[in-house]
Write a protein that holds these residues in place. Structure first.
Motif, short mmCIF file in Angstrom:
data_model
loop_
_atom_site.label_atom_id
_atom_site.label_comp_id
_atom_site.label_asym_id
_atom_site.label_seq_id
_atom_site.Cartn_x
_atom_site.Cartn_y
_atom_site.Cartn_z
N LEU A 1 0.82 -1.22 0.00
CA LEU A 1 0.00 0.00 0.00
C LEU A 1 0.85 1.26 0.00
O LEU A 1 0.37 2.33 -0.40
CB LEU A 1 -0.93 0.00 1.22
N ALA A 2 2.12 1.16 0.44
CA ALA A 2 2.99 2.32 0.48
C ALA A 2 3.57 2.68 -0.89
O ALA A 2 4.12 3.76 -1.07
CB ALA A 2 4.14 2.09 1.46
N ILE A 3 3.46 1.76 -1.85
CA ILE A 3 3.98 2.02 -3.20
C ILE A 3 2.96 2.88 -3.95
O ILE A 3 1.79 2.53 -4.03
CB ILE A 3 4.22 0.70 -3.95
N PRO A 4 3.39 4.01 -4.49
CA PRO A 4 2.45 4.90 -5.21
C PRO A 4 1.73 4.17 -6.34
O PRO A 4 2.32 3.37 -7.07
CB PRO A 4 3.36 6.00 -5.75
N LYS A 5 0.45 4.43 -6.45
CA LYS A 5 -0.36 3.79 -7.49
C LYS A 5 0.13 4.16 -8.88
O LYS A 5 -0.02 3.39 -9.83
CB LYS A 5 -1.82 4.21 -7.32
N GLY A 6 0.72 5.34 -9.00
CA GLY A 6 1.20 5.78 -10.30
C GLY A 6 2.28 4.89 -10.89
O GLY A 6 2.46 4.85 -12.11
N HIS A 7 3.02 4.17 -10.04
CA HIS A 7 4.05 3.27 -10.55
C HIS A 7 3.43 2.14 -11.35
O HIS A 7 3.94 1.76 -12.41
CB HIS A 7 4.87 2.70 -9.40
N ARG A 8 2.33 1.61 -10.86
CA ARG A 8 1.64 0.55 -11.60
C ARG A 8 1.04 1.10 -12.89
O ARG A 8 1.08 0.45 -13.94
CB ARG A 8 0.55 -0.08 -10.73
N GLU A 9 0.47 2.30 -12.80
CA GLU A 9 -0.11 2.93 -13.99
C GLU A 9 0.96 3.19 -15.05
O GLU A 9 0.71 3.05 -16.25
CB GLU A 9 -0.81 4.22 -13.60
N ALA A 10 2.15 3.58 -14.60
CA ALA A 10 3.24 3.79 -15.56
C ALA A 10 3.63 2.49 -16.24
O ALA A 10 3.92 2.46 -17.44
CB ALA A 10 4.44 4.39 -14.84
N GLY A 11 3.63 1.40 -15.47
CA GLY A 11 3.94 0.10 -16.06
C GLY A 11 2.92 -0.31 -17.10
O GLY A 11 3.27 -0.83 -18.17
N LEU A 12 1.64 -0.06 -16.81
CA LEU A 12 0.59 -0.37 -17.79
C LEU A 12 0.74 0.49 -19.03
O LEU A 12 0.52 0.02 -20.16
CB LEU A 12 -0.79 -0.17 -17.15
N ALA A 13 1.12 1.76 -18.83
CA ALA A 13 1.29 2.65 -19.97
C ALA A 13 2.44 2.20 -20.87
O ALA A 13 2.43 2.44 -22.09
CB ALA A 13 1.54 4.08 -19.48
N LEU A 14 3.44 1.54 -20.27
CA LEU A 14 4.58 1.04 -21.05
C LEU A 14 4.28 -0.31 -21.70
O LEU A 14 5.14 -0.86 -22.40
CB LEU A 14 5.81 0.91 -20.15
N GLY A 15 3.09 -0.84 -21.46
CA GLY A 15 2.71 -2.10 -22.07
C GLY A 15 3.13 -3.33 -21.30
O GLY A 15 3.10 -4.44 -21.85
N LEU A 16 3.51 -3.17 -20.03
CA LEU A 16 3.91 -4.32 -19.22
C LEU A 16 2.68 -5.09 -18.74
O LEU A 16 1.65 -4.50 -18.45
CB LEU A 16 4.73 -3.87 -18.01
N THR A 17 2.81 -6.40 -18.66
CA THR A 17 1.73 -7.22 -18.12
C THR A 17 1.70 -7.06 -16.59
O THR A 17 2.69 -6.65 -15.98
CB THR A 17 1.93 -8.69 -18.48
#
Length: 230
Positions: free
Chosen positions: A120-136
């Protein structure tokens, strides 16, 4: 000044080795259970959240000693039935295996909350950035979430491991010959309880200090590239 151990020095050393083996094996099991529990509690699926919450609440609500006794004595019939089914009627659950299961189960319940807080301490934007880069999503977890989660959770896990190291003494009640059991055997023979219990205390303290040093090195290594805010 030397302390007369009445020939129990090698037995106490063997007990220390058994304590380390028990703690490290239970740690491996507990880390897996804790990570699975944290993923379940942070899942978007309600049944998984309920399952993860039930696991951490149930296990943390019962003393570790009771889990050791319940798993060791409660598994007798189940293991015997399994042995008869596979053609091994003498199959039993060893004290070491029962201790690993009990301590790993308890460690995993507390580690669940540590991992959950780290996720929960990891910013949600990090996951969104990964999705934007096309990562599964699995790749996002292994490449983005897991390394950051490990760094955040490491201090809490270190504290839990030091508690786990001392909780190995509970397994002496089912006959596993770790430090506490060997000290009790020595006391029964030599009739010097203070001497042997003090030696056991020093051994546990030494193992705890060694664990603290190892965790400090791991924390420094995990924090490379990060600057602590003042």
């Amino acid at each position: 000044m030397t302390i007369d151990l009445y020939g129990f020095g090698p037995a106490l050393a063997a007990g220390a080795l058994m304590t380390v083996k028990l703690a490290l094996t239970a740690l491996c099991l507990g880390l897996v259970l804790g990570l699975l529990g944290a993923l379940a509690k942070t899942s978007s699926y309600k049944p998984l959240r309920w399952l993860g919450g039930a696991y951490s609440t149930l296990v943390r609500g019962v003393p570790e000693l009771l889990w050791v006794l319940l798993i060791y004595f409660g598994s007798v019939n189940a293991v015997r039935a399994l042995g008869e089914f596979i053609g091994m009627p003498d199959l039993t659950l060893s004290a070491f295996a029962a201790g690993v299961l009990a301590l790993g189960l308890c460690f995993g319940a507390y580690a669940t909350e540590v991992f959950r807080g780290a996720i929960l301490a990891i910013p949600k934007g990090h996951r969104e950035a990964g999705l934007a880069l096309g990562l599964t999503r699995p790749r996002i977890f292994t490449k983005l979430v897991l390394p950051q989660m490990w760094r955040i959770a490491l201090p809490g896990l270190g504290n839990l491991f030091m508690i786990l190291m001392k909780d190995t003494a509970l397994v002496s009640v089912i006959g596993l010959e770790e430090i506490m059991r060997q000290a009790q055997n020595a006391v029964t023979f030599a009739k010097h309880p203070f001497t042997f219990y003090m030696v056991a205390a020093v051994m546990y303290l030494g193992l705890t200090v060694l664990a603290m040093g190892t965790m400090h090195v791991l924390e420094k290594r995990a924090a490379r590239g990060f600057v602590r805010r003042t």
